[in-house]
Write an enzyme that holds these catalytic residues in place. Structure first.
Site, PDB file in Angstrom:
ATOM      1  N   LYS A 110      -0.612   1.289  14.854  1.00 40.03           N
ATOM      2  CA  LYS A 110      -0.959   2.580  14.251  1.00 40.03           C
ATOM      3  C   LYS A 110      -0.911   3.698  15.277  1.00 40.03           C
ATOM      4  O   LYS A 110      -0.408   4.794  15.016  1.00 40.03           O
ATOM      5  CB  LYS A 110      -2.339   2.495  13.604  1.00 40.03           C
ATOM      6  CG  LYS A 110      -2.375   1.647  12.321  1.00 40.03           C
ATOM      7  CD  LYS A 110      -3.734   1.704  11.645  1.00 40.03           C
ATOM      8  CE  LYS A 110      -3.843   0.786  10.442  1.00 40.03           C
ATOM      9  NZ  LYS A 110      -2.951   1.070   9.329  1.00 40.03           N
ATOM     10  N   HIS A 136      -8.448   6.110   3.072  1.00 33.80           N
ATOM     11  CA  HIS A 136      -8.494   4.671   2.801  1.00 33.80           C
ATOM     12  C   HIS A 136      -8.317   4.445   1.308  1.00 33.80           C
ATOM     13  O   HIS A 136      -9.247   4.639   0.533  1.00 33.80           O
ATOM     14  CB  HIS A 136      -9.832   4.103   3.288  1.00 33.80           C
ATOM     15  CG  HIS A 136     -10.047   2.659   2.919  1.00 33.80           C
ATOM     16  ND1 HIS A 136     -11.291   2.130   2.708  1.00 33.80           N
ATOM     17  CD2 HIS A 136      -9.172   1.645   2.699  1.00 33.80           C
ATOM     18  CE1 HIS A 136     -11.170   0.839   2.392  1.00 33.80           C
ATOM     19  NE2 HIS A 136      -9.880   0.524   2.389  1.00 33.80           N
ATOM     20  N   ASN A 142     -16.709  -1.244   2.428  1.00 33.04           N
ATOM     21  CA  ASN A 142     -16.579  -2.602   2.969  1.00 33.04           C
ATOM     22  C   ASN A 142     -17.793  -3.010   3.796  1.00 33.04           C
ATOM     23  O   ASN A 142     -18.172  -4.178   3.825  1.00 33.04           O
ATOM     24  CB  ASN A 142     -15.291  -2.725   3.777  1.00 33.04           C
ATOM     25  CG  ASN A 142     -14.071  -2.808   2.861  1.00 33.04           C
ATOM     26  OD1 ASN A 142     -14.203  -3.122   1.671  1.00 33.04           O
ATOM     27  ND2 ASN A 142     -12.902  -2.491   3.381  1.00 33.04           N
ATOM     28  N   VAL A 164       0.839   1.363   7.589  1.00 31.26           N
ATOM     29  CA  VAL A 164       1.471   0.196   8.225  1.00 31.26           C
ATOM     30  C   VAL A 164       0.409  -0.869   8.451  1.00 31.26           C
ATOM     31  O   VAL A 164      -0.747  -0.712   8.047  1.00 31.26           O
ATOM     32  CB  VAL A 164       2.157   0.595   9.549  1.00 31.26           C
ATOM     33  CG1 VAL A 164       3.233   1.645   9.299  1.00 31.26           C
ATOM     34  CG2 VAL A 164       1.143   1.104  10.567  1.00 31.26           C
ATOM     35  N   VAL A 165       0.784  -1.916   9.153  1.00 32.66           N
ATOM     36  CA  VAL A 165      -0.101  -3.071   9.318  1.00 32.66           C
ATOM     37  C   VAL A 165      -1.416  -2.662   9.996  1.00 32.66           C
ATOM     38  O   VAL A 165      -1.450  -1.708  10.773  1.00 32.66           O
ATOM     39  CB  VAL A 165       0.637  -4.146  10.165  1.00 32.66           C
ATOM     40  CG1 VAL A 165       0.885  -3.632  11.579  1.00 32.66           C
ATOM     41  CG2 VAL A 165      -0.129  -5.449  10.186  1.00 32.66           C
ATOM     42  N   GLU A 166      -2.496  -3.374   9.678  1.00 22.90           N
ATOM     43  CA  GLU A 166      -3.830  -3.050  10.216  1.00 22.90           C
ATOM     44  C   GLU A 166      -3.928  -3.509  11.666  1.00 22.90           C
ATOM     45  O   GLU A 166      -4.648  -4.445  12.015  1.00 22.90           O
ATOM     46  CB  GLU A 166      -4.909  -3.743   9.387  1.00 22.90           C
ATOM     47  CG  GLU A 166      -5.287  -3.055   8.096  1.00 22.90           C
ATOM     48  CD  GLU A 166      -5.973  -1.714   8.298  1.00 22.90           C
ATOM     49  OE1 GLU A 166      -5.292  -0.753   8.711  1.00 22.90           O
ATOM     50  OE2 GLU A 166      -7.173  -1.606   8.059  1.00 22.90           O
ATOM     51  N   SER A 189      -8.325   0.501   6.708  1.00 21.62           N
ATOM     52  CA  SER A 189      -9.502   0.151   5.898  1.00 21.62           C
ATOM     53  C   SER A 189     -10.727  -0.061   6.776  1.00 21.62           C
ATOM     54  O   SER A 189     -11.817  -0.270   6.270  1.00 21.62           O
ATOM     55  CB  SER A 189      -9.215  -1.110   5.098  1.00 21.62           C
ATOM     56  OG  SER A 189      -8.956  -2.178   5.973  1.00 21.62           O
ATOM     57  N   MET A 191       0.834  -1.212   0.000  1.00 21.43           N
ATOM     58  CA  MET A 191       0.000   0.000   0.000  1.00 21.43           C
ATOM     59  C   MET A 191       0.866   1.259   0.000  1.00 21.43           C
ATOM     60  O   MET A 191       0.668   2.164  -0.799  1.00 21.43           O
ATOM     61  CB  MET A 191      -0.937   0.017   1.218  1.00 21.43           C
ATOM     62  CG  MET A 191      -2.093  -0.938   1.118  1.00 21.43           C
ATOM     63  SD  MET A 191      -3.033  -0.733  -0.414  1.00 21.43           S
ATOM     64  CE  MET A 191      -4.042   0.657  -0.007  1.00 21.43           C
TER      65      MET A 191
END
Ligand code: T1G
Length: 702
Positions: A390, A433, A483, A383-385, A412, A307
């Site tokens: 975060k 997003h 989503n 960075v990672v979800e 997201s 991303m």
């Protein structure tokens, strides 16, 4: 002096050259009143014996941007003098008319210029016939005059893609006769005077610039193969072919028939809806007047994974420097290699040159210390979800970012307010997003936190626009708008399998509806493990998909999911093990198998999608139904020919939908069929989603 009795056209004569200046802010669109005044002014100078030549120029920031799109669907759109007739007036004049072009000359605007005898443009002007993007073809002679000025193959490509060309290229190809370096009007007047005593040649009387037949056919075939089921590109190719094979009069009559048929059709109405929706989405519903975006010169991206790299590329692709922060040189190197590979593929495909690749790669910097972001205007975390990861990133950013810098998270679904809460500047925190791959996908959901300032939202919208994307402002909820609606659209997928439908049948029903692919093929492509993780996080089960994941069958990346992918092929084949898994789920649910129609499949998947959109509207998570249409057509592949889920639903009739949902609610007991309040109210009032805001403002009208 004024002619034509309207505020639209001013005339000034000098040395027997009459200059007509047209003004119709903001983009000099050619609506009925404007056309009437313009036509009168042109005919007036045409018969004036003192006038030996004419210059046609526009005031404001641009030449004519085309017909008035907002007039389409009303009788004024084709009311005389329509654009085709106005162009004929120009074409028939006995003295030269020079189009003086700045800004853009698009659609009917370029058709007017084509009907003039000459065209002079400033070097940064853009000229194009984008009608296919509105589900139309040029309707005022564009497909017939353009191949008389540039080679037919070049005209065919320009018209079937709708892509504009810069004035320099237009000059090189013969579309523009001169480039104006200094004052455009002076240059045009001089040019007109020079041509005043030249033999006059109307464009319509020029021969077609024939070109290589094989190349012409190849471009026409490409237009058809890339049309993705849309009618306009195919119709445009046919009209240009008519120009090459018929007389001018026959070809322009045929063009008009095709144009009018498309204008009256659903496809163009849907595409025009989306055109206006994109412009509406730029406007903050709650913004006080005069909200101005903050500066956007230096961009930082935390995280150089898939991303983060894609986001950096989206800025570099548009000439904006971006720096990626990774915590190690190895990770930074991996990011650089990922970007290098992506651009090399673009070069191989011919979409960019080696030189362009070098320029873009050079615009992407790297750093391993937050300190590098001290002067950034916008910092996007990718960075990672994971909420804690975060939040730690935002604690660091809060310590080093300059006052006024905007801190954006690419999450997201995580709660933007919880992320903003670890900073001293929650008003400067926003969600952006992106959709993967971020350098390709058009959509950015811009997530408004509880304290996000309006100018921060305006800046995020500007960032989307300058990177060629569509930003849509949404509120904080799990999954935001896209989503969360996707969950609703997929809610009945497994139940349909258990009741007797196959993945192939369901996917085909979606493709026949206009989707690029169906939900099962899409899940296999994205990876079944993603949905598996989401279900675990939300405490949900999907017996069939869970069973596949428990076997390690995650779709394409493992060679097997709902389908089988032999030797890494992307083309799916039936998974021989799936029927037994479905049968086990059916036994578990004591469900008898039966034949299921495509209509039932579409109703049981698309009506819950619309229903969730109605819920989001009533909760205020999204401001407009057209915003939802943008999210779904720009981010999830909803067929643009249907205008987006809410536009499509309004045309099915909302009462039809609520009646059908009531029936499915009785048959299945599924909660996705419990009708949202605003859907029920609009259906009861016979209103449409477009009237949603109006209806609610009128109290119980909806
Ligand atoms: N008609 C009516 N309104 C238009 C318009 C148009 N052609 N173009 C823009 N607007 C409005 C837009 O809705 C917005 O309004 C405002 O102008 C600013 O637009 C017969 C049939 C010209 C490059 O497809 O590409 O001619 O929201 O935000 O970013 O063959 O607008 O403020 O109320 O986009 O500076 C062909 C479409 C028509 C050009 C300017 N022409 N427009 O971009 O401003 S069909 C087009 C654009 C035709 C003939 C056929 C862009 C722009 P509001 P904006 P921008």
């Amino acid at each position: 002096m004024k002619v034509g009795g309207s505020e639209f056209v001013k005339r000034s004569d000098d040395q027997s050259v009459a200059t007509l200046t047209f003004e119709n802010p903001p983009v000099n669109a050619l609506g009925y009143e404007a056309r009437k005044a313009l036509n009168a002014a042109v005919l007036e100078v045409g018969i004036d014996p003192q006038v030996k030549a004419v210059v046609l120029v526009c005031g404001g920031g641009t030449f004519f941007a085309g017909a008035d799109i907002k007039e389409f669907g009303t009788e004024n759109a084709t009311r005389s003098p329509n654009l085709k007739e106005f162009c004929a007036s120009l074409d028939g004049l006995s003295k030269p008319v020079v189009a003086a072009i700045h800004g853009v000359a698009l659609g009917g605007g370029l058709e007017v210029a084509l009907a003039c005898h000459y065209r002079i443009a400033v070097p940064d002007a853009l000229l194009g016939l984008p009608e296919v993007k509105l589900g139309l073809i040029p309707g005022a002679g564009g497909t017939v005059r353009l191949p008389r000025l540039i080679e037919a193959t070049k005209a065919l490509r320009m018209i079937t893609t709708g892509e504009p060309v810069l004035a320099q290229q237009a000059f090189n190809e013969g579309l523009v006769d001169a480039l104006a370096s200094g004052d455009l009007i002076e240059a045009a007047r001089k040019f007109a005077l020079d041509k005043a005593f030249f033999p006059l040649m109307a464009t319509s009387r020029r021969p077609v610039r024939q070109s290589d037949i094989a190349e012409f056919a190849a471009i026409a075939d490409q237009a058809i193969s890339r049309s993705r089921g849309l009618r306009a590109p195919v119709a445009a190719a046919r009209s240009v072919r008519n120009a090459v094979t018929m007389s001018f009069d026959e070809a322009i009559a045929a063009e008009r028939r095709i144009f009018l048929e498309l204008l009256a059709g659903d496809e163009s109405a849907a595409l025009r809806h989306l055109f206006l929706a994109e412009r509406s989405a730029q406007k903050l519903k709650t913004a006080s007047a005069g909200v101005v975006a903050r500066p956007l010169r230096i961009v930082g991206i935390v995280g150089g994974g898939t991303m983060g790299s894609g986001i950096a590329m989206s800025f570099a692709d548009n000439g904006i420097r971006a720096t990626i922060l990774e915590l190690s040189h190895d990770a930074l190197q991996a990011s650089r290699e990922r970007i290098e590979r992506a651009y090399s593929i673009s070069v191989t495909r011919g979409s960019i040159s080696e030189e362009e690749k070098a320029v873009r790669v050079a615009l992407i910097g790297g750093a391993t210390d937050y300190d590098a972001f001290r002067n950034c205007d916008l910092i996007i975390e990718a960075v990672v979800e994971d909420m804690e990861v975060k939040r730690e990133v935002f604690r660091q950013l809060d310590l080093i970012a300059r006052p006024g810098a905007i801190l954006a998270t690419n999450t997201s679904y995580l709660d933007v307010d919880l992320i903003a809460a670890v900073t001293e500047r929650p008003g400067d925190v926003v969600g952006m997003h992106y959709f993967s791959p971020a350098n390709v996908m058009k959509l950015i959901e811009i997530v408004r936190g509880r304290e996000t300032r309006d100018d921060v939202l305006a800046t995020a919208l500007a960032a989307a626009r300058i990177t060629g994307k569509v930003g849509v402002v949404v509120g904080v909820c799990d999954g935001f708008v896209g989503n969360r609606m996707l969950l609703a659209r997929n809610a009945q997928n497994e139940q349909l399998l258990v009741e007797g439908a196959t993945p192939e049948q369901i996917d085909k029903a979606f493709v026949d509806f206009g989707w690029p692919m169906g939900p099962f093929q899409m899940s296999d492509m994205a990876g079944l493990d993603i949905g598996w993780r989401t279900r675990k996080r939300m405490g949900r089960v999907a017996p069939i998909a869970d069973a596949l994941c428990e076997r390690g069958w995650f779709g394409q990346k493992t060679g097997r999911g709902f389908y089988l992918y032999e030797a890494g092929a992307r083309q799916p084949k039936p998974n021989p093990d799936l029927p037994a898994i479905i049968a086990a789920a059916a036994r578990q649910a004591s469900q008898q198998s039966r034949a299921i129609s495509d209509t039932e499949i579409i109703q049981r998947t698309h009506f819950p999608l619309v229903n969730e959109g109605a819920r989001l509207l009533s909760e205020g998570i999204v401001a407009r139904s057209s915003d939802i249409d943008l999210i779904w057509t720009r981010g999830y592949g909803f067929p643009v020919a249907k205008g987006g889920p809410m536009y499509w639903a309004s045309r099915q009739g909302l009462s039809t939908i609520t009646a059908s949902m009531d029936r499915w609610a009785l048959k299945t007991g599924a909660s996705c069929f419990s009708t949202a309040d605003v859907l029920r109210r609009l259906a009861g009032a016979g209103a449409s989603f477009e009237r949603f805001g109006l209806a609610l403002n009128q109290g119980d009208a909806a």
